[in-house]
Design an enzyme around this catalytic site. Structure first.
Site, PDB file in Angstrom:
ATOM      1  N   HIS A 121       0.873  -1.182   0.000  1.00 16.48           N
ATOM      2  CA  HIS A 121       0.000   0.000   0.000  1.00 16.48           C
ATOM      3  C   HIS A 121       0.908   1.230   0.000  1.00 16.48           C
ATOM      4  CE1 HIS A 121      -2.807   2.950   1.795  1.00 16.48           C
ATOM      5  NE2 HIS A 121      -3.794   2.127   1.496  1.00 16.48           N
ATOM      6  N   ASP A 198       3.235  -4.785   8.142  1.00 16.37           N
ATOM      7  CA  ASP A 198       2.008  -4.003   8.012  1.00 16.37           C
ATOM      8  C   ASP A 198       0.835  -4.982   8.104  1.00 16.37           C
ATOM      9  OD1 ASP A 198      -0.286  -2.766   7.064  1.00 16.37           O
ATOM     10  OD2 ASP A 198       0.633  -1.981   5.232  1.00 16.37           O
ATOM     11  N   GLN A 201      -4.365  -5.303   6.847  1.00 18.25           N
ATOM     12  CA  GLN A 201      -5.351  -6.191   6.221  1.00 18.25           C
ATOM     13  C   GLN A 201      -5.439  -7.555   6.895  1.00 18.25           C
ATOM     14  OE1 GLN A 201      -7.554  -5.396   3.836  1.00 18.25           O
ATOM     15  NE2 GLN A 201      -6.777  -3.314   3.822  1.00 18.25           N
ATOM     16  N   LYS A 224     -10.561  -1.520  10.679  1.00 14.62           N
ATOM     17  CA  LYS A 224     -10.718  -2.641   9.746  1.00 14.62           C
ATOM     18  C   LYS A 224     -11.101  -3.929  10.471  1.00 14.62           C
ATOM     19  CE  LYS A 224      -7.313  -0.726   6.520  1.00 14.62           C
ATOM     20  NZ  LYS A 224      -8.105  -0.299   5.364  1.00 14.62           N
ATOM     21  N   CYS A 362      -4.745   2.405  -3.595  1.00 13.66           N
ATOM     22  CA  CYS A 362      -3.493   2.908  -3.018  1.00 13.66           C
ATOM     23  C   CYS A 362      -2.363   1.901  -3.200  1.00 13.66           C
ATOM     24  CB  CYS A 362      -3.658   3.260  -1.542  1.00 13.66           C
ATOM     25  SG  CYS A 362      -4.751   4.647  -1.243  1.00 13.66           S
TER      26      CYS A 362
END
Length: 404
Positions: A121, A198, A201, A224, A362
């Protein structure tokens, strides 16, 4: 086995109508919906214990402080961090990435290397580019293949004693690919590099064990994973957090302040300047409790069924191509229809009450790799159903007919 109707009853927004049609919400990769227990917890904080934390001797301040720190401990347990002070409250994954990238400016020198992947991203590319510009370090990129998977043989070749930090997403937001992060962490550590994962997600789909992974940093966003917007967590190993300088100056992050010199507070407060999103931090703990009550094994089973069913049904549509074809995927289907711009499909199916994301998500380097302007992304959560997927398929067929 999940009682889907009972689960759906927990989410009031799922009863909404959009453009006169029942809402089908397939934009969970952008943000998840919130259960009533989370909505109620936000109101409860402001109605019953609203006060600033860590600073007051009065009762409300102590109640708010206790609730905030209980939430930190819950999250520590959830991700299996060794210490509660390794869990930093942030405004989201982007903040966590910038905090660490900013800290590494005091460590890197010209000739050092920072490694990102082709699947990142923008939030996990731009801060590292800025870091390299500031320090003279070089940005290296792990390449991807046609299936959307990172090429591990190339990763192994890129690693060297010049590599100081490797930063990679656990799951690609654009393609749903689950990266082999444990392998990548172990290989990076062999050359003495730190690893930042990261988890924006991944945190909604699986329960990360930061000690088992042995990552140096792991960041995720509350919104999220059924929590409030403007909330997030940065986990960092104690040794690394002690090594990095503070990201912001202000109240709470200090020990002593004089005009001659300031000394900083111990972890985690060293990185938590100013009044935080107190309600958000507390309620993020509520959201994680809710997800654990549903059970991550149940969540994964339901989402895998949706992924398999959605893939099968969408591939029935002539001219449809799915991007990100890997056995290691979560519940994201990124697709296009030959000859039609993804935005046009997204706009038409919105009129039928179906929310998907269209564009580059993104993740422009991924779109450039496939030479496309973007994709239509349907991202499923455990509260979605096969009937909703059927509605998506019919809507896409209708849009295709209108636009052909």
């Amino acid at each position: 086995m999940l009682n889907i109707q009972k689960i759906r009853a927990d989410f009031p927004i799922l009863n909404e109508k959009v453009n006169g049609k029942p809402l089908v919400y397939f934009d969970n990769g952008a943000t998840s919906q919130k259960p009533q227990v989370v909505i109620d917890a936000i109101a409860k904080y402001y109605q019953e214990i609203n006060a600033n934390i860590h600073r007051g001797v009065h009762t409300l301040s102590q109640l708010a402080t206790d609730a905030y720190e209980i939430s930190r401990s819950k999250i520590q347990k959830h991700i299996n961090a060794k210490h509660a002070h390794e869990v930093l409250f942030t405004s989201g994954t982007t903040f966590g990435i910038n905090l660490v990238a900013n800290g590494f400016a005091s460590i890197l020198k010209p000739g050092d290397e920072v490694m990102v992947s082709h699947l990142e991203h923008h939030s996990n590319i731009v801060p590292w580019q800025m870091l390299c510009e500031k320090t003279g370090a070089t940005l290296k990129v792990i390449p991807m293949d046609e299936n959307g998977e990172l090429i591990m043989a190339e990763y192994d070749k890129l690693l060297s004693d010049k590599t100081k930090i490797v930063t990679v997403n656990h799951i690609s937001n654009a393609l749903g690919i689950i990266n082999p992060v444990k392998y990548m962490i172990d290989k990076a550590h062999e050359v003495g590099a730190a690893v930042f994962i990261d988890g924006a997600q991944s945190a909604a789909h699986l329960r990360p064990d930061v000690q088992a992974l042995d990552c140096d940093f792991y960041a995720f966003s509350g919104h999220k994973m059924c929590g409030p917007t403007g909330t997030g967590i940065l986990y960092g190993k104690e040794t690394w957090l002690n090594k990095l300088p503070p990201y912001q100056g202000g109240g709470e992050m200090i020990k002593e302040v004089t005009f001659e010199k300031t000394t900083y507070a111990d972890l985690p407060h060293k990185f938590e300047a100013g009044t935080p999103n107190i309600a958000g931090g507390i309620v993020l703990g509520t959201a994680i409790d809710y997800l654990n009550e549903v059970g991550f094994e149940n969540i994964q089973k339901q989402e895998l069924e949706l992924l398999e069913y959605g893939t099968k049904r969408l591939l029935e549509i002539e001219g449809l191509r799915i991007y990100g074809n890997s056995k290691n995927k979560t519940s994201v289907i990124s697709f296009n229809i030959e000859g039609i711009h993804p935005y046009d499909i997204g706009s038409i199916i919105d009129k039928l009450g179906i929310a998907v994301r269209t564009g580059h998500h993104c993740a422009q380097p991924i779109m450039n790799f496939y030479s496309i302007p973007g994709t239509i992304r349907a991202s499923f959560s455990f509260y979605n159903t096969k009937e909703e997927i059927d509605a998506l398929v019919e809507a896409v067929k209708k849009a295709q007919l209108m636009l052909s």
